[in-house]
Design an enzyme around this catalytic site. Structure first.
Site, PDB file in Angstrom:
ATOM      1  N   GLY A  41       0.810  -1.224   0.000  1.00  0.00           N
ATOM      2  CA  GLY A  41       0.000   0.000   0.000  1.00  0.00           C
ATOM      3  C   GLY A  41       0.835   1.262   0.000  1.00  0.00           C
ATOM      4  N   LEU A  74       0.417   3.685  -2.149  1.00  0.00           N
ATOM      5  CA  LEU A  74       0.805   3.505  -3.551  1.00  0.00           C
ATOM      6  C   LEU A  74       1.308   4.795  -4.195  1.00  0.00           C
ATOM      7  CD1 LEU A  74      -2.067   1.138  -4.734  1.00  0.00           C
ATOM      8  CD2 LEU A  74       0.129   0.562  -3.665  1.00  0.00           C
ATOM      9  N   HIS A  75       2.288   4.625  -5.064  1.00  0.00           N
ATOM     10  CA  HIS A  75       2.846   5.736  -5.855  1.00  0.00           C
ATOM     11  C   HIS A  75       2.941   5.262  -7.309  1.00  0.00           C
ATOM     12  CE1 HIS A  75       6.486   3.366  -5.589  1.00  0.00           C
ATOM     13  NE2 HIS A  75       6.502   3.473  -4.272  1.00  0.00           N
ATOM     14  N   HIS A 134       4.243   1.682  -8.094  1.00  0.00           N
ATOM     15  CA  HIS A 134       3.276   0.582  -7.974  1.00  0.00           C
ATOM     16  C   HIS A 134       2.303   0.590  -9.163  1.00  0.00           C
ATOM     17  CE1 HIS A 134       4.054   1.441  -3.541  1.00  0.00           C
ATOM     18  NE2 HIS A 134       4.333   0.158  -3.608  1.00  0.00           N
ATOM     19  N   GLN A 186       7.870  -9.660   7.568  1.00  0.00           N
ATOM     20  CA  GLN A 186       9.054  -9.205   6.833  1.00  0.00           C
ATOM     21  C   GLN A 186       9.699  -7.969   7.461  1.00  0.00           C
ATOM     22  OE1 GLN A 186       6.670  -8.486   3.134  1.00  0.00           O
ATOM     23  NE2 GLN A 186       8.074  -6.776   2.833  1.00  0.00           N
ATOM     24  N   GLU A 188      11.807  -3.919 -10.206  1.00  0.00           N
ATOM     25  CA  GLU A 188      13.270  -4.106 -10.132  1.00  0.00           C
ATOM     26  C   GLU A 188      13.878  -3.239  -9.037  1.00  0.00           C
ATOM     27  OE1 GLU A 188      14.889  -3.383 -14.030  1.00  0.00           O
ATOM     28  OE2 GLU A 188      13.946  -5.187 -14.846  1.00  0.00           O
ATOM     29  N   LEU A 232      11.107   6.107  -6.685  1.00  0.00           N
ATOM     30  CA  LEU A 232       9.870   6.282  -5.909  1.00  0.00           C
ATOM     31  C   LEU A 232       9.805   5.194  -4.843  1.00  0.00           C
ATOM     32  CD1 LEU A 232       7.368   7.025  -8.814  1.00  0.00           C
ATOM     33  CD2 LEU A 232       8.523   8.661  -7.306  1.00  0.00           C
ATOM     34  N   ARG A 243       8.865   4.963   1.497  1.00  0.00           N
ATOM     35  CA  ARG A 243       9.712   5.486   2.571  1.00  0.00           C
ATOM     36  C   ARG A 243      10.232   6.895   2.286  1.00  0.00           C
ATOM     37  NH1 ARG A 243      10.645   1.072   6.042  1.00  0.00           N
ATOM     38  NH2 ARG A 243      10.236  -0.903   5.014  1.00  0.00           N
TER      39      ARG A 243
HETATM   40  P1  AMP Z   1       5.996  -2.487  -1.687  1.00  0.00           P
HETATM   41  O1  AMP Z   1       4.659  -1.865  -1.541  1.00  0.00           O
HETATM   42  O2  AMP Z   1       7.132  -1.619  -1.271  1.00  0.00           O
HETATM   43  O3  AMP Z   1       6.057  -3.881  -1.081  1.00  0.00           O
HETATM   44  O4  AMP Z   1       6.207  -2.711  -3.237  1.00  0.00           O
HETATM   45  C1  AMP Z   1       5.291  -3.449  -4.002  1.00  0.00           C
HETATM   46  C2  AMP Z   1       5.873  -3.672  -5.373  1.00  0.00           C
HETATM   47  O5  AMP Z   1       6.113  -2.415  -6.007  1.00  0.00           O
HETATM   48  C3  AMP Z   1       7.218  -4.413  -5.335  1.00  0.00           C
HETATM   49  O6  AMP Z   1       7.266  -5.339  -6.414  1.00  0.00           O
HETATM   50  C4  AMP Z   1       8.207  -3.289  -5.526  1.00  0.00           C
HETATM   51  O7  AMP Z   1       9.431  -3.715  -6.089  1.00  0.00           O
HETATM   52  C5  AMP Z   1       7.443  -2.392  -6.484  1.00  0.00           C
HETATM   53  N1  AMP Z   1       7.972  -1.025  -6.458  1.00  0.00           N
HETATM   54  C6  AMP Z   1       8.156  -0.227  -5.372  1.00  0.00           C
HETATM   55  N2  AMP Z   1       8.714   0.947  -5.732  1.00  0.00           N
HETATM   56  C7  AMP Z   1       8.877   0.885  -7.080  1.00  0.00           C
HETATM   57  C8  AMP Z   1       9.412   1.784  -8.056  1.00  0.00           C
HETATM   58  N3  AMP Z   1       9.897   2.984  -7.727  1.00  0.00           N
HETATM   59  N4  AMP Z   1       9.434   1.385  -9.348  1.00  0.00           N
HETATM   60  C9  AMP Z   1       8.954   0.165  -9.716  1.00  0.00           C
HETATM   61  N5  AMP Z   1       8.437  -0.735  -8.841  1.00  0.00           N
HETATM   62  C10 AMP Z   1       8.401  -0.381  -7.549  1.00  0.00           C
END
Ligand code: AMP
Length: 285
Positions: free
Chosen positions: A31, A33-34, A37, A61, A149, A185, A188
């Site tokens: 969540g 989200l930016h 995501h 985690q 990635e 992005l 955090r």
């Molecule tokens: P998270 O909400 O941090 O667990 O991220 C969820 C998914 O979004 C994971 O597969 C992350 O690698 C991906 N993600 C997070 N930030 C970025 C970003 N700046 N660019 C591309 N994918 C992202």
């Protein structure tokens, strides 16, 4: 868009889509989200008929309870953004629905790679990731799942897990989405003060500088990493690691390796920022 916290509702809907021969893409998230995501959701729409996202702040985690406690929760805005990006279903389970006991649960562990880099800094982190991703895969049963990635090591761990546990799911990596000044992005980034936000792009700039030097033939990886760490620390960061590794197993690169990845984790104030750049020395920049 369907929003549900119930496994049974989700499973019923998936069953219905399966009967209609719909191809299903899945994007797991925590969540807040930016655009990073949302790029994964768009990719899901390009690859499948239906896109399912999950929003679940996975306690297993987090190695630090304060970090878990502070993690931003913006469910309403997230659902709005998902709807605008043509997501078909959002799964928002409670912790209780996912774990009867977070410390005594069955775990999935990908050996070796999980203890390097992020795994060395954040004990148990990747076991939590592989466990929750397995659970979500078993619930959603997608055809394809998309991961950023940005979390390069996580993507590799999920790929290895899917291979070794015979999940019939295609794993797709999607390039890191950045702000105009290069900062990757991340949820955090919201922890950064205005002054820190101005310094934050130095992380990507420092990785890009190493990339240039690698393409110019530099092979002294240890020196490159040490100099970069010093640059970051002089700018106000506290660097956890900065490393040049082999892409296929994330072990230290030798001068004969050509497919590399530069990875870094560095603290800036209260934010622990991570970033990476994959490098292929066989392909000119
Ligand atoms: P998270 O909400 O941090 O667990 O991220 C969820 C998914 O979004 C994971 O597969 C992350 O690698 C991906 N993600 C997070 N930030 C970025 C970003 N700046 N660019 C591309 N994918 C992202």
């Amino acid at each position: 868009m369907i929003i549900t916290s119930q496994k049974s509702t989700l499973r019923e809907q998936i069953k219905e889509w399966r009967q209609q021969n719909q191809r299903i893409a899945f994007v797991p998230t925590m969540g807040n989200l930016h655009a990073g995501h949302l790029a994964l959701i768009e990719k899901g729409n390009a690859l499948a008929d239906k896109v399912v996202a999950s929003i679940f702040i996975n306690p297993t985690q987090f190695d630090n309870p304060a970090d878990l406690e502070a993690y931003p929760q913006t469910l309403q805005d997230d659902c709005q953004a998902l709807q605008q990006h043509a997501c078909d279903m959002v799964f928002t389970p409670s912790v209780e629905a996912m774990y009867t006991n977070t410390s005594q649960t069955t775990r999935v562990s990908v050996p070796g790679i999980s203890s390097l880099l992020e795994g060395a800094s954040r004990k148990g982190h990747f076991d939590g990731v592989s466990t929750i991703v397995s659970k979500l895969f078993n619930i959603v049963t997608p055809d394809v799942a998309i991961f950023g990635e940005k979390d390069f090591q996580q993507l590799m761990i999920v790929q290895q897990m899917v291979r070794e546990l015979d999940f019939d799911i295609e794993i797709i990596g999607h390039p890191t989405q950045r702000d105009a000044d290069g900062l990757a992005l991340s949820s955090r980034n919201g922890y950064l003060s205005t002054a820190e936000r101005k310094i934050a792009p130095t992380l990507y700039a420092t990785l890009t500088d190493i990339l240039e030097k690698l393409h110019n033939g530099s092979k002294d990886f240890k020196y490159l990493a040490e100099a970069a760490s010093e640059t970051l620390n002089n700018a106000g960061f506290k660097t956890d690691y900065i490393e040049i590794r082999r892409q296929h197993d994330l072990l230290p690169a030798t001068e004969h390796d050509t497919e590399l990845v530069i990875l870094a984790a560095s603290w800036l104030g209260k934010a622990r920022l991570i970033d990476n750049i994959p490098v292929n020395l066989n392909i000119p920049k």
